[in-house]
Design an enzyme around this catalytic site. Structure first.
Site, mmCIF file in Angstrom:
data_model
loop_
_atom_site.group_PDB
_atom_site.id
_atom_site.type_symbol
_atom_site.label_atom_id
_atom_site.label_comp_id
_atom_site.label_asym_id
_atom_site.label_seq_id
_atom_site.Cartn_x
_atom_site.Cartn_y
_atom_site.Cartn_z
ATOM 1 N N LYS A 73 0.822 -1.206 0.000
ATOM 2 C CA LYS A 73 0.000 0.000 0.000
ATOM 3 C C LYS A 73 0.865 1.269 0.000
ATOM 4 C CE LYS A 73 -3.971 -2.078 -0.093
ATOM 5 N NZ LYS A 73 -3.631 -3.400 -0.638
HETATM 6 C C1 LIG Z 1 -9.502 -2.623 -1.254
HETATM 7 C C2 LIG Z 1 -8.834 -3.476 -0.224
HETATM 8 N N1 LIG Z 1 -9.510 -3.777 0.905
HETATM 9 C C3 LIG Z 1 -8.960 -4.518 1.879
HETATM 10 C C4 LIG Z 1 -7.682 -5.014 1.763
HETATM 11 C C5 LIG Z 1 -7.142 -5.854 2.856
HETATM 12 O O1 LIG Z 1 -6.018 -5.295 3.476
HETATM 13 P P1 LIG Z 1 -4.938 -6.219 4.192
HETATM 14 O O2 LIG Z 1 -4.152 -6.927 3.135
HETATM 15 O O3 LIG Z 1 -4.124 -5.262 4.993
HETATM 16 O O4 LIG Z 1 -5.679 -7.168 5.068
HETATM 17 C C6 LIG Z 1 -6.931 -4.717 0.629
HETATM 18 C C7 LIG Z 1 -5.564 -5.235 0.475
HETATM 19 O O5 LIG Z 1 -5.078 -5.574 -0.565
HETATM 20 C C8 LIG Z 1 -7.523 -3.929 -0.402
HETATM 21 O O6 LIG Z 1 -6.854 -3.627 -1.517
#
Ligand SMILES: Cc1ncc(COP(=O)(O)O)c(C=O)c1O
Length: 385
Positions: A183
């Protein structure tokens, strides 16, 4: 020439923070200072009353579902193009994801389709700000408010994105962010939830920490609802604090690079640029365009060294075997089994995935990289006539 060089993510600032965290002699969030410091800094940056840190973006979304009391059989409206981390928390609550269709140009939820998906069981809408572009928040918020449905914003891909001058994540009941490795800013894995609601903030904290009330004034710490252990450690928070300090610069450089790319693709025939939602300042987690013969286009670019990929997640999420086969558990029924996901048509989402190409973005990319990319695109267009 080394092209498309990504910036080194971690450096002295992170090391200094980590050293301080370790020297505290504890890595637990109630005993050290780093998680609290991150939460204060994040809340300040996003002009939110509360921020609660947790172990991932997925965990952040799950905490909101627990805090809102989303329960078995409830329906939550979600987009069909996102990461599974948006959807899993709905299922963990025993709730039923309902897939609304998307706008063909912003790639975000189409409010008209959302409205059509509303039933008496609908409890929440999860608005994912895909790639750093805001959803049509005015319309979605008006719709949710008028139907007494909670709006949750998934800002995992949208750090630094604003809508009508305000940070996304501050329009719904909650905004959820991810600090995973890929991210805008990262601490390896981590997440944070923001809200202005005091009671929901208290529930968020409980949801993230086994429902133990660790506030100094608590008389009885006994759990009162089903929660998770989604705590963030002091080490993650230390890195995230340093990263948060770099966010503005990261966003500014991505905006400049992708903004210029966006301008230079004006008028390129047969290529459809993404639409930026009206009122949004995009924060460009990636640049996604649409073109027929996406594989051919992408392969041509890849052969020149351009970091890109075709079709993003490949197929709409409801097409995954998990949904088609109702395969949540080895035995027994999950409430989503009552829904026939083979009938869940989201034709626009499907067309987007069939024709999309993601150009990866990074704050370290140079002006020469931009020239190179535009040259490669023009070269392909000429050859493919
Ligand atoms: C739009 C979106 N929501 C939720 C997530 C979930 O985040 P995490 O990987 O930190 O659990 C991601 C991660 O790729 C995402 O791109």
């Amino acid at each position: 020439v080394t092209r498309y060089r990504k910036e080194k993510r971690y450096g002295e600032e992170e090391l200094q923070q980590l050293r301080e965290a370790l020297e505290q002699g504890t890595l637990f969030y109630t005993q050290g200072k780093k998680v609290t410091e991150l939460e204060s800094a994040f809340a300040r940056k996003y002009c939110a009353k509360h921020a609660v840190a947790c172990s991932s973006g997925t965990a952040a979304i799950h905490c909101t579902m627990m805090a809102l009391g989303i329960s078995p059989g409830d329906e939550v409206i979600v987009p069909p193009i996102t990461d599974m981390g948006s959807i899993l928390p709905v299922l963990w609550q025993g709730a039923v994801p309902v897939f609304a269709d998307l706008d063909p140009h912003t790639y975000n939820l189409d409010p008209a389709s959302v409205e059509q998906c509303i039933t008496p069981r609908t409890r929440a809408v999860l608005a994912v700000h895909l790639a750093g572009n805001a959803c049509d928040l005015d319309v979605l918020k008006r719709l949710c408010d008028s139907r007494q449905i909670d709006l949750i914003e998934d800002c995992a891909q949208a750090h630094g994105c604003t809508y009508r001058g305000r940070s996304v994540g501050t329009f719904g009941r909650f905004g959820c962010f991810s600090f995973n490795e890929f991210k805008h800013i990262s601490c390896g894995d981590g997440g944070v939830c923001i809200t202005d609601d005091d009671d929901l903030a208290r529930k968020l904290r409980l949801a993230s920490d086994k429902c133990y009330d660790r506030s100094p004034t608590a008389v009885d710490r006994s759990p009162t609802f089903l929660a998770g252990n989604y705590r963030m450690t002091e080490l993650q928070a230390a890195v995230a604090i340093a990263q948060l300090g770099k966010l503005d610069s990261i966003i500014a450089r991505r905006r400049s690079w992708c903004g210029r790319l966006h301008e230079r693709l004006v008028g390129v025939p047969r290529l459809s640029r993404p639409s930026i939602t009206s009122g949004c300042e995009h924060s460009w987690w990636f640049y996604m365009l649409r073109i027929d013969r996406a594989d051919e286009f992408c392969n041509a670019l890849k052969s020149e060294g351009v970091p890109c990929g075709a079709h993003y997640i490949g197929r709409p999420i409801q097409d995954y075997p998990l949904f088609q086969n109702h395969a949540a558990f080895a035995r027994g029924q999950h409430p989503f089994s009552r829904r026939d996901y083979s009938q869940e048509q989201t034709p626009v989402a499907r067309q987007i995935l069939d024709t999309c190409v993601i150009i990866h973005a990074n704050e370290g990319y140079s002006d020469e990289d931009l020239d190179h990319l535009v040259t490669c695109i023009n070269k392909y267009m000429k050859a493919a006539k």
